[in-house]
Design a protein around this motif. Structure first.
Motif, short mmCIF file in Angstrom:
data_model
loop_
_atom_site.label_atom_id
_atom_site.label_comp_id
_atom_site.label_asym_id
_atom_site.label_seq_id
_atom_site.Cartn_x
_atom_site.Cartn_y
_atom_site.Cartn_z
N CYS A 52 38.08 32.82 36.66
CA CYS A 52 36.93 31.96 36.93
C CYS A 52 35.66 32.81 36.94
O CYS A 52 35.69 33.96 37.40
N PRO A 53 34.53 32.27 36.46
CA PRO A 53 33.27 33.00 36.52
C PRO A 53 32.97 33.45 37.95
O PRO A 53 33.28 32.73 38.90
N PRO A 54 32.46 34.69 38.12
CA PRO A 54 31.90 35.56 37.08
C PRO A 54 32.90 36.52 36.46
O PRO A 54 32.50 37.45 35.74
N PRO A 107 40.65 32.87 30.08
CA PRO A 107 39.44 32.25 30.65
C PRO A 107 39.73 30.89 31.26
O PRO A 107 40.44 30.06 30.67
N ASP A 116 35.59 38.25 34.01
CA ASP A 116 35.89 38.26 32.58
C ASP A 116 37.40 38.37 32.40
O ASP A 116 38.04 39.25 33.00
N ASN A 174 34.07 27.81 41.80
CA ASN A 174 33.31 26.98 40.89
C ASN A 174 32.68 25.77 41.56
O ASN A 174 31.98 25.00 40.94
N GLY A 223 34.89 26.53 32.14
CA GLY A 223 33.60 26.88 32.72
C GLY A 223 33.09 25.79 33.65
O GLY A 223 33.71 24.75 33.83
#
Length: 215
Positions: free
Chosen positions: A133-135, A157, A137, A33, A160
């Motif tokens: 963590c993104p990306p 999750p 799911d 991130n 963000g």
């Protein structure tokens, strides 16, 4: 040393080192991130948390220390760090949050490293929750972990990016809500400067760098 909110860190740091380390992005690359939050006032909050606890740990009977040394080992922590976290949170550690970055799960098809699997399997009497963590799911990550037999209880999750203080806290509390874990007795194992910030936002008991916990 850091304190409740940001949490004690391995290796233990002196108070005047906290601000510098919290602003440093420990690791970069795909799936991470990035660096620390850009939200105004973050440095002042870190200073306040660091100054909140400067007293020494209490002197304990030898029998109690022996019991806690064994408990620290069962959690994968050294005793000084466990004792500091326990004093900060006011009780035993009930769960760990592991960021997917800390678990080296950066892409959809990444598998949990063998060393990480062994360390996670050795944890006794504490929850083990992955933060996707993104990306990544969270639902798909949990399904893959379950299918592979990974020693993790769930995947939720992660906050963000970019995310303000309130959003970070809300996401972390949501990750702990199903098991009703008290944030003040949960330790975060993370891998970036931003993830260190999550510990303060969620008022967690402590923070341990991934490279230290899985060494």
């Amino acid at each position: 040393m850091t304190f409740r909110g940001e949490g004690p860190t391995l290796p233990l740091q002196q108070d005047d080192e906290v601000g510098e380390m919290a602003d440093r992005d420990v690791r970069g690359g795909l799936g991470h991130n990035g660096g620390p939050t850009l939200e105004r006032g973050a440095s002042w909050r870190r200073h306040c948390w660091s100054a909140a606890r400067r007293h020494l740990l209490p002197t304990l009977p030898l029998e109690v220390i022996r019991t806690r040394v064994a408990r620290a080992k069962a959690l994968g922590l050294d005793y000084p760090t466990y004792a500091t976290i326990r004093a900060t949170g006011g009780g035993d550690i009930v769960a760990f949050l592991f960021s997917s970055n800390a678990l080296r799960l950066l892409r959809e098809r990444d598998e949990l490293p063998k060393m990480h699997t062994a360390r996670l399997s050795a944890i006794e009497r504490a929850g083990r929750i992955a933060l996707a963590c993104p990306p990544l799911d969270a639902a798909r990550l949990e399904e893959r972990l379950r299918e592979s037999g990974a020693p993790l209880d769930a995947a939720r999750p992660a906050p963000g990016f970019p995310a303000g203080w309130g959003h970070q806290r809300k996401a972390l509390l949501a990750a702990l809500a199903p098991e009703r874990f008290s944030p003040g007795r949960v330790v975060l194992v993370g891998d970036t400067g931003l993830e260190r910030e999550w510990c303060a936002a969620g008022m967690l008991a402590g923070y341990v760098p991934a490279d230290t916990y899985f060494s």
